[in-house]
Write an enzyme that holds these catalytic residues in place. Structure first.
Site, mmCIF file in Angstrom:
data_model
loop_
_atom_site.group_PDB
_atom_site.id
_atom_site.type_symbol
_atom_site.label_atom_id
_atom_site.label_comp_id
_atom_site.label_asym_id
_atom_site.label_seq_id
_atom_site.Cartn_x
_atom_site.Cartn_y
_atom_site.Cartn_z
ATOM 1 N N HIS A 158 -12.921 -7.608 0.634
ATOM 2 C CA HIS A 158 -12.431 -6.218 0.706
ATOM 3 C C HIS A 158 -12.979 -5.548 1.965
ATOM 4 O O HIS A 158 -14.116 -5.812 2.367
ATOM 5 C CB HIS A 158 -12.857 -5.452 -0.548
ATOM 6 C CG HIS A 158 -12.200 -4.120 -0.646
ATOM 7 N ND1 HIS A 158 -12.672 -3.022 0.023
ATOM 8 C CD2 HIS A 158 -11.077 -3.722 -1.290
ATOM 9 C CE1 HIS A 158 -11.865 -1.996 -0.217
ATOM 10 N NE2 HIS A 158 -10.900 -2.388 -1.016
ATOM 11 N N GLY A 215 -7.724 4.848 0.740
ATOM 12 C CA GLY A 215 -8.365 6.084 0.305
ATOM 13 C C GLY A 215 -8.059 7.278 1.188
ATOM 14 O O GLY A 215 -8.707 8.324 1.083
ATOM 15 N N SER A 228 -3.673 3.394 -0.521
ATOM 16 C CA SER A 228 -3.019 4.621 -0.989
ATOM 17 C C SER A 228 -1.696 4.352 -1.718
ATOM 18 O O SER A 228 -0.743 5.113 -1.562
ATOM 19 C CB SER A 228 -2.825 5.613 0.158
ATOM 20 O OG SER A 228 -4.090 5.988 0.699
ATOM 21 N N GLU A 286 -14.228 -2.752 2.485
ATOM 22 C CA GLU A 286 -15.518 -2.059 2.323
ATOM 23 C C GLU A 286 -16.673 -3.054 2.379
ATOM 24 O O GLU A 286 -17.754 -2.748 2.881
ATOM 25 C CB GLU A 286 -15.508 -1.250 1.014
ATOM 26 C CG GLU A 286 -14.614 -0.017 1.155
ATOM 27 C CD GLU A 286 -13.946 0.442 -0.122
ATOM 28 O OE1 GLU A 286 -14.395 0.091 -1.230
ATOM 29 O OE2 GLU A 286 -12.926 1.163 -0.010
ATOM 30 N N GLU A 325 -4.352 -5.027 3.254
ATOM 31 C CA GLU A 325 -4.772 -3.643 3.113
ATOM 32 C C GLU A 325 -5.169 -3.088 4.477
ATOM 33 O O GLU A 325 -6.300 -3.305 4.936
ATOM 34 C CB GLU A 325 -5.985 -3.547 2.179
ATOM 35 C CG GLU A 325 -5.742 -4.084 0.793
ATOM 36 C CD GLU A 325 -6.746 -3.510 -0.200
ATOM 37 O OE1 GLU A 325 -6.314 -2.796 -1.112
ATOM 38 O OE2 GLU A 325 -7.955 -3.746 -0.052
ATOM 39 N N GLY A 356 -6.638 1.301 -5.524
ATOM 40 C CA GLY A 356 -7.972 1.855 -5.679
ATOM 41 C C GLY A 356 -7.907 3.171 -6.431
ATOM 42 O O GLY A 356 -7.833 3.208 -7.661
ATOM 43 N N GLY A 357 -7.882 4.269 -5.686
ATOM 44 C CA GLY A 357 -7.943 5.615 -6.275
ATOM 45 C C GLY A 357 -7.012 5.830 -7.461
ATOM 46 O O GLY A 357 -7.443 6.323 -8.516
ATOM 47 N N ASN A 414 -8.584 -1.790 -8.584
ATOM 48 C CA ASN A 414 -9.957 -1.961 -8.095
ATOM 49 C C ASN A 414 -10.689 -0.637 -8.340
ATOM 50 O O ASN A 414 -10.453 0.332 -7.630
ATOM 51 C CB ASN A 414 -9.910 -2.307 -6.601
ATOM 52 C CG ASN A 414 -11.270 -2.321 -5.954
ATOM 53 O OD1 ASN A 414 -12.295 -2.282 -6.630
ATOM 54 N ND2 ASN A 414 -11.285 -2.377 -4.623
ATOM 55 N N TRP A 415 -11.560 -0.640 -9.352
ATOM 56 C CA TRP A 415 -12.208 0.627 -9.738
ATOM 57 C C TRP A 415 -13.357 1.000 -8.799
ATOM 58 O O TRP A 415 -13.915 2.081 -8.900
ATOM 59 C CB TRP A 415 -12.718 0.541 -11.184
ATOM 60 C CG TRP A 415 -11.629 0.377 -12.207
ATOM 61 C CD1 TRP A 415 -10.281 0.318 -11.982
ATOM 62 C CD2 TRP A 415 -11.793 0.260 -13.629
ATOM 63 N NE1 TRP A 415 -9.607 0.165 -13.174
ATOM 64 C CE2 TRP A 415 -10.499 0.126 -14.198
ATOM 65 C CE3 TRP A 415 -12.904 0.248 -14.481
ATOM 66 C CZ2 TRP A 415 -10.304 -0.020 -15.569
ATOM 67 C CZ3 TRP A 415 -12.709 0.102 -15.845
ATOM 68 C CH2 TRP A 415 -11.424 -0.028 -16.392
ATOM 69 N N LYS A 416 -13.734 0.082 -7.932
ATOM 70 C CA LYS A 416 -14.848 0.323 -6.993
ATOM 71 C C LYS A 416 -16.083 0.808 -7.771
ATOM 72 O O LYS A 416 -16.268 0.406 -8.909
ATOM 73 C CB LYS A 416 -14.413 1.306 -5.896
ATOM 74 C CG LYS A 416 -13.131 0.806 -5.198
ATOM 75 C CD LYS A 416 -12.788 1.548 -3.943
ATOM 76 C CE LYS A 416 -11.516 0.969 -3.352
ATOM 77 N NZ LYS A 416 -11.118 1.625 -2.117
HETATM 78 P P1 PGA Z 1 -6.808 3.087 -2.357
HETATM 79 O O1 PGA Z 1 -7.730 1.763 -2.285
HETATM 80 O O2 PGA Z 1 -5.661 2.763 -3.289
HETATM 81 O O3 PGA Z 1 -7.718 4.140 -2.918
HETATM 82 O O4 PGA Z 1 -6.353 3.378 -0.995
HETATM 83 C C1 PGA Z 1 -7.180 0.487 -2.176
HETATM 84 C C2 PGA Z 1 -8.257 -0.554 -2.106
HETATM 85 O O5 PGA Z 1 -9.307 -0.287 -1.513
HETATM 86 O O6 PGA Z 1 -8.100 -1.681 -2.626
#
Ligand code: PGA
Length: 250
Positions: free
Chosen positions: A94, A172, A212, A96, A166, A233-234, A9-11
């Site tokens: 998600h 993050g 993470s 967010e 998650e 994500g990251g 997930n590149w956000k």
């Molecule tokens: P992260 O994000 O790997 O940066 O913790 C995961 C996500 O939000 O799907």
């Protein structure tokens, strides 16, 4: 047997041209992997990444989608618009989207049902906040999200549904749930699917962990009985890290 599924997930990162270069590197490293690989660039980079991953084993995903098919929804993107760019998967619910954009379970449910009806694969995200964990509400929060987010989903659609657990406090932050704690919630979710849809569907269901995930913790997480992949994500923004996660069992 469930096949491991690693999704990036590149956000809100990468311009279209950055995404094209990145996707080229990913294809070189990961085309033909024995795990399923998906990348979800921002909407503006879908077309350029689509042209690079077409014909490879890497699947294209989007990070969100409108709950309605078309019309007066300024700023939104429809399922048909995604399908037109060869997007096959959409991430919905998600944390967010839930926290910053106030998406509710019923709103997410509308999106989930529309996406499945359109033939998209859905990665449906659930997870508790730190406060909810510390007050002993993990089970209640996660099961409510699962029940309400998946209300009226039909058994015949389950093969296109992936759930991502998650924990919000692990996203993050560099903190991960211990593999055992994560697995316990995965089991909880699978048992809920078992009650709603039966053994066969529940046993076939892919449940990803997210929060993470990094090259150095991926193998241990994936070794758990009910963890079938990762939503990253990251670490998905670095080709080598993402590839190392995808090759956790190498
Ligand atoms: P992260 O994000 O790997 O940066 O913790 C995961 C996500 O939000 O799907």
């Amino acid at each position: 047997m469930r096949t491991y599924y690693i999704a990036g997930n590149w956000k809100m990162n990468m311009t279209a041209s950055e995404a094209r270069d990145f996707a080229q590197k990913l294809v070189k490293k990961l085309d033909g992997s024995d795990v399923k690989i998906m990348v979800a660039p921002p909407f503006t980079a879908l077309e350029s990444v689509s042209s690079i991953v077409r014909g490879t084993s890497i699947v294209l995903g989007a990070q969100n989608m409108c709950h309605k098919e078309s019309g007066a929804h300024t700023g939104e993107v429809s399922a048909d618009m995604l399908l037109d760019l060869d997007v096959s998967t959409v991430i919905l619910g998600h944390s967010e989207r839930r926290a910053i954009y106030k998406e509710t379970d019923s709103h997410i449910n509308e999106k989930v049902r529309l996406a499945l009806a359109k033939g998209l694969e859905v990665i449906f995200c659930v997870g508790e906040t730190l406060e909810e964990r510390e007050s002993g509400k993990v089970e209640d929060v996660v099961l409510t999200q699962v029940r309400e987010g998946l209300a009226s989903v039909e058994a015949s659609q389950l093969s296109s549904l992936v759930i991502a657990y998650e924990p919000v406090w692990a996203i993050g932050t560099g903190k991960t749930a211990t593999p055992e704690d994560a697995n316990a919630v995965h089991k909880l979710i699978r048992d809920e699917m078992r009650r709603s849809f039966g053994d066969e569907a529940a046993d076939a269901m892919i449940i990803q962990y997210g929060g993470s995930v990094k090259p150095d913790n991926a193998a241990e997480l994936m070794s758990q009985s009910d963890i079938d992949g990762a939503l990253v994500g990251g670490a998905s923004l670095d080709v080598d890290s993402f590839a190392a996660i995808a090759q956790f069992n190498a």
